[in-house]
Design a protein around this motif. Structure first.
Motif, PDB file in Angstrom:
ATOM      1  N   TYR A   1       0.814  -1.223   0.000  1.00 33.56           N
ATOM      2  CA  TYR A   1       0.000   0.000   0.000  1.00 33.56           C
ATOM      3  C   TYR A   1       0.848   1.273   0.000  1.00 33.56           C
ATOM      4  N   GLU A   2       2.143   1.136  -0.229  1.00 40.04           N
ATOM      5  CA  GLU A   2       3.019   2.304  -0.258  1.00 40.04           C
ATOM      6  C   GLU A   2       2.490   3.318  -1.273  1.00 40.04           C
ATOM      7  N   GLY A   3       2.336   4.554  -0.821  1.00 34.83           N
ATOM      8  CA  GLY A   3       1.818   5.600  -1.698  1.00 34.83           C
ATOM      9  C   GLY A   3       0.304   5.719  -1.684  1.00 34.83           C
ATOM     10  N   LYS A   4      -0.384   4.652  -1.230  1.00 33.09           N
ATOM     11  CA  LYS A   4      -1.849   4.667  -1.203  1.00 33.09           C
ATOM     12  C   LYS A   4      -2.393   4.803   0.214  1.00 33.09           C
ATOM     13  N   ALA A   5      -1.670   4.214   1.157  1.00 37.89           N
ATOM     14  CA  ALA A   5      -2.084   4.245   2.564  1.00 37.89           C
ATOM     15  C   ALA A   5      -0.828   4.246   3.429  1.00 37.89           C
ATOM     16  N   VAL A   6      -0.994   4.643   4.677  1.00 38.70           N
ATOM     17  CA  VAL A   6       0.106   4.607   5.637  1.00 38.70           C
ATOM     18  C   VAL A   6      -0.108   3.378   6.516  1.00 38.70           C
ATOM     19  N   VAL A   7       0.909   2.547   6.624  1.00 41.60           N
ATOM     20  CA  VAL A   7       0.824   1.336   7.454  1.00 41.60           C
ATOM     21  C   VAL A   7       1.965   1.391   8.455  1.00 41.60           C
ATOM     22  N   GLY A   8       1.643   1.219   9.725  1.00 46.23           N
ATOM     23  CA  GLY A   8       2.702   1.290  10.720  1.00 46.23           C
ATOM     24  C   GLY A   8       2.336   0.615  12.017  1.00 46.23           C
ATOM     25  N   LYS A   9       3.267   0.722  12.966  1.00 46.61           N
ATOM     26  CA  LYS A   9       3.153   0.038  14.237  1.00 46.61           C
ATOM     27  C   LYS A   9       3.305   1.035  15.378  1.00 46.61           C
ATOM     28  N   LEU A  10       2.602   0.756  16.455  1.00 42.18           N
ATOM     29  CA  LEU A  10       2.716   1.567  17.651  1.00 42.18           C
ATOM     30  C   LEU A  10       2.956   0.630  18.828  1.00 42.18           C
ATOM     31  N   ASN A  11       4.082   0.792  19.493  1.00 42.99           N
ATOM     32  CA  ASN A  11       4.428  -0.047  20.640  1.00 42.99           C
ATOM     33  C   ASN A  11       3.640   0.453  21.860  1.00 42.99           C
ATOM     34  N   VAL A  12       2.729  -0.382  22.361  1.00 38.67           N
ATOM     35  CA  VAL A  12       1.855   0.037  23.458  1.00 38.67           C
ATOM     36  C   VAL A  12       2.626   0.276  24.762  1.00 38.67           C
ATOM     37  N   ASP A  13       3.784  -0.353  24.914  1.00 40.77           N
ATOM     38  CA  ASP A  13       4.587  -0.117  26.112  1.00 40.77           C
ATOM     39  C   ASP A  13       5.206   1.276  26.082  1.00 40.77           C
ATOM     40  N   ASP A  14       5.523   1.762  24.888  1.00 37.99           N
ATOM     41  CA  ASP A  14       6.135   3.076  24.737  1.00 37.99           C
ATOM     42  C   ASP A  14       5.106   4.186  24.600  1.00 37.99           C
TER      43      ASP A  14
END
Length: 112
Positions: free
Chosen positions: A54-67
């Motif tokens: 989805y590069e260029g079409k959507a943003v995909v990422g991660k969020l570390n809940v501990d941080d």
């Protein structure tokens, strides 16, 4: 010899979440995870593949809940992995637990 893939996924933090996720003009898939979480590790290759696809079409990422427990708390994340698709700063879809790539793709396509 194993070739490392190009990682295209965004790393969300408490500091950048509002700008990168909520104010994005593209749909955003956020994987709420923790390093110690087994099911989260199972989701990592799926999230990486979606980030690439989805590069260029959507943003995909991660969020570390501990941080970034403040962000996890804001969205009522009680179990991980939780994957949330945002569109225009609002929750479009939410998945709790291990989720198939097809389900996540469908949610992203719906938000496009």
């Amino acid at each position: 010899m194993r070739k490392e893939p190009n990682i295209m996924e965004m790393k969300f933090t408490s500091e950048n979440f509002d700008n990168e996720a909520l104010k994005s003009d593209k749909p955003v898939l956020v994987d709420f995870f923790a390093d110690w979480c087994g099911p989260c590790k199972m989701m990592a290759p799926v999230v990486e593949a979606l980030a690439s696809e989805y590069e260029g079409k959507a943003v995909v990422g991660k969020l570390n809940v501990d941080d970034a427990s403040d962000i996890a708390g804001r969205y009522g994340v009680m179990s991980i992995p939780t994957l949330i698709v945002f569109k225009n700063g609002q929750i479009s879809d939410k998945f709790v637990g291990v989720t198939s790539k097809n389900e996540l793709s469908a949610a992203l396509n719906k938000a496009l």
